[in-house]
Write a protein that holds these residues in place. Structure first.
Motif, PDB file in Angstrom:
ATOM      1  N   ALA A  80     -35.084 -55.165 -34.598  1.00  0.00           N
ATOM      2  CA  ALA A  80     -32.993 -55.120 -35.263  1.00  0.00           C
ATOM      3  C   ALA A  80     -32.517 -55.942 -35.470  1.00  0.00           C
ATOM      4  N   ALA A  81     -32.755 -57.227 -35.141  1.00  0.00           N
ATOM      5  CA  ALA A  81     -31.575 -58.534 -34.422  1.00  0.00           C
ATOM      6  C   ALA A  81     -31.576 -59.349 -35.827  1.00  0.00           C
ATOM      7  N   CYS A  82     -32.826 -59.024 -36.533  1.00  0.00           N
ATOM      8  CA  CYS A  82     -33.159 -59.472 -37.945  1.00  0.00           C
ATOM      9  C   CYS A  82     -32.801 -59.130 -38.783  1.00  0.00           C
ATOM     10  N   VAL A  95     -34.837 -59.990 -48.692  1.00  0.00           N
ATOM     11  CA  VAL A  95     -36.390 -61.139 -49.251  1.00  0.00           C
ATOM     12  C   VAL A  95     -36.497 -61.710 -47.740  1.00  0.00           C
ATOM     13  N   LEU A  96     -34.925 -62.750 -47.387  1.00  0.00           N
ATOM     14  CA  LEU A  96     -34.624 -63.329 -46.057  1.00  0.00           C
ATOM     15  C   LEU A  96     -34.363 -62.270 -45.248  1.00  0.00           C
ATOM     16  N   ALA A  97     -34.113 -61.640 -45.131  1.00  0.00           N
ATOM     17  CA  ALA A  97     -34.216 -60.567 -43.240  1.00  0.00           C
ATOM     18  C   ALA A  97     -35.695 -60.565 -43.553  1.00  0.00           C
ATOM     19  N   GLY A  98     -36.586 -60.134 -44.548  1.00  0.00           N
ATOM     20  CA  GLY A  98     -37.939 -59.750 -43.889  1.00  0.00           C
ATOM     21  C   GLY A  98     -38.592 -60.998 -43.663  1.00  0.00           C
ATOM     22  N   VAL A  99     -38.705 -61.735 -44.362  1.00  0.00           N
ATOM     23  CA  VAL A  99     -39.048 -63.447 -43.842  1.00  0.00           C
ATOM     24  C   VAL A  99     -38.900 -63.371 -42.469  1.00  0.00           C
ATOM     25  N   VAL A 100     -37.778 -63.866 -41.594  1.00  0.00           N
ATOM     26  CA  VAL A 100     -37.258 -64.164 -40.188  1.00  0.00           C
ATOM     27  C   VAL A 100     -37.656 -62.320 -39.568  1.00  0.00           C
ATOM     28  N   ALA A 101     -37.542 -61.021 -39.915  1.00  0.00           N
ATOM     29  CA  ALA A 101     -38.413 -60.719 -38.678  1.00  0.00           C
ATOM     30  C   ALA A 101     -39.683 -60.516 -38.839  1.00  0.00           C
ATOM     31  N   ALA A 102     -40.446 -60.887 -40.400  1.00  0.00           N
ATOM     32  CA  ALA A 102     -42.136 -60.898 -40.130  1.00  0.00           C
ATOM     33  C   ALA A 102     -42.441 -61.863 -38.982  1.00  0.00           C
ATOM     34  N   ALA A 103     -41.813 -63.335 -39.286  1.00  0.00           N
ATOM     35  CA  ALA A 103     -41.925 -65.363 -38.694  1.00  0.00           C
ATOM     36  C   ALA A 103     -41.754 -64.171 -37.332  1.00  0.00           C
ATOM     37  N   SER A 104     -40.556 -63.236 -36.877  1.00  0.00           N
ATOM     38  CA  SER A 104     -40.094 -63.266 -35.783  1.00  0.00           C
ATOM     39  C   SER A 104     -41.159 -62.869 -35.019  1.00  0.00           C
TER      40      SER A 104
END
Length: 390
Positions: A56-58, A12-21
């Protein structure tokens, strides 16, 4: 099927960070930065390839607990490409800090230091080689301080976690040691109670058996004498029940203290008188003044005399005589029970009573001698060491 909540949280954290990025990468391109008065020289416009690099970075954040070092390396590659190609990074740099924190908190010091050095080198290389230059050296210093602070936070968490695990392990070891000590104390108490019960039961039952046999023989010819023998049996039985009640009562309490005064050398005259009533001619000799004795030695001396006289009553034969000698020497208590009878057989020598006496004497550092006398008869003798002032 059990779900690993930690992995779910990381995903979930990876998805949130990727979406925000991706949102920041798309919305804040070079035109938006220039419109807002921010420098954007050398930056490329957002495109699908750049957005893919941001994702890919997130994405490796999802594996930050299971493979933290591999996830950090996997995240640094697209993040470095974003910088070298002149794209905006969005929040992908935040994922790099999360991964560095994870390596520091879940891996050893050597691996954590390697991850810190790798992150610093990657940032410096991308910043120097990329088309977008930092405004001043202050930016390099700030980023370095932030990376070191994140790394230090991860190491602090790891040390705290290790400290708590050590406390839990120590508490578990102490609990196991306490349980072991409790079992040993219970076993020792059971052994002590077994010895006490054997001594009490063996002595009193032997006396009652002899008295019952005498009462049976004179029941028809001398009813008064038989009545006296039966009264003695009743009295002996009551004594046995009282002693057994005191001993077994220990099992009903948590405390290991004695539930009543234990017999000692001071009670030997009553014991000798009881043996005389049972038909064993017994004499007591006290040499020196016993005085106050340690409670354990006092009880052991009494039980030794009790067991010795019980054996004499059983095995010495009709008409035998016994003598109890208690001598107090400087630093030693000498207790002897001698008779002039035939003595016990091999089975009597290996009985539980004498085994218990050996354990008692050995417990207080004494020396025990059991065996026939040179001129006939049998002897049970123990010498207990006494400390100065006892």
């Amino acid at each position: 099927m059990r779900i690993d909540r930690s992995r779910l949280h990381d995903a979930v954290l990876a998805g949130v960070v990727a979406a925000a990025s991706v949102a920041l990468f798309t919305l804040y391109g070079p035109d938006r930065l220039q419109a807002g008065g921010l420098p954007a020289g050398g930056m490329r416009e957002p495109d699908p390839f750049g957005a893919l690099l941001v994702v890919a970075a997130c994405a490796p954040v999802a594996m930050r607990r299971r493979w933290p070092l591999a996830a950090l390396c996997a995240g640094l590659v697209p993040e470095t490409l974003l910088t070298l190609l002149g794209y905006g990074t969005g929040l992908s740099s935040l994922s790099g800090m999360v991964l560095l924190y994870s390596v520091a908190s879940y891996r050893g010091l050597a691996v954590a230091l390697g991850a810190l050095v790798l992150s610093l080198l990657t940032y410096v290389t991308a910043a120097v080689a990329g088309p977008v230059r930092a405004a001043s050296w202050n930016e390099y210093v700030v980023v370095t301080v932030v990376l070191v602070a994140v790394w230090g936070g991860g190491r602090s968490l790891r040390l705290r976690r290790a400290y708590l695990e050590e406390l839990k392990d120590r508490a578990a070891r102490l609990e196991r040691a306490h349980a072991s000590d409790t079992r040993a104390a219970r076993a020792e108490e059971r052994s002590r109670i077994a010895r006490e019960l054997h001594d009490v039961v063996a002595h009193h039952v032997s006396v009652m058996t002899v008295q019952a046999s005498a009462a049976r023989r004179v029941l028809a010819s001398d009813p008064d004498l038989a009545r006296e023998a039966l009264s003695a049996i009743e009295h002996t039985g009551r004594l046995a029940m009282t002693e057994m009640r005191n001993i077994v009562g220990v099992l009903r309490t948590d405390a290991r203290a004695e539930l009543g005064p234990q017999p000692g050398v001071r009670d030997l005259p009553a014991l000798v008188e009881q043996m005389r009533e049972a038909g064993l001619a017994t004499r007591l000799e006290v040499e020196g003044e016993p005085g106050a004795l340690p409670a354990g030695v006092d009880l052991a001396a009494y039980r030794l005399v009790q067991e010795g006289l019980t054996n004499s009553l059983r095995h010495a034969g009709a008409g035998a005589k016994a003598v109890v000698i208690v001598r107090r020497d400087p630093g030693e208590l000498d207790v002897r029970v001698e008779d002039d009878g035939t003595g016990p057989s091999g089975e009597g020598l290996s009985g539980h009573g004498l085994v218990g006496i050996r354990e008692r004497v050995a417990l207080y550092g004494g020396i025990l001698n059991i065996g026939p006398l040179a001129g006939g008869g049998f002897e049970v003798r123990a010498r207990f060491p006494l400390k100065d002032g006892q």
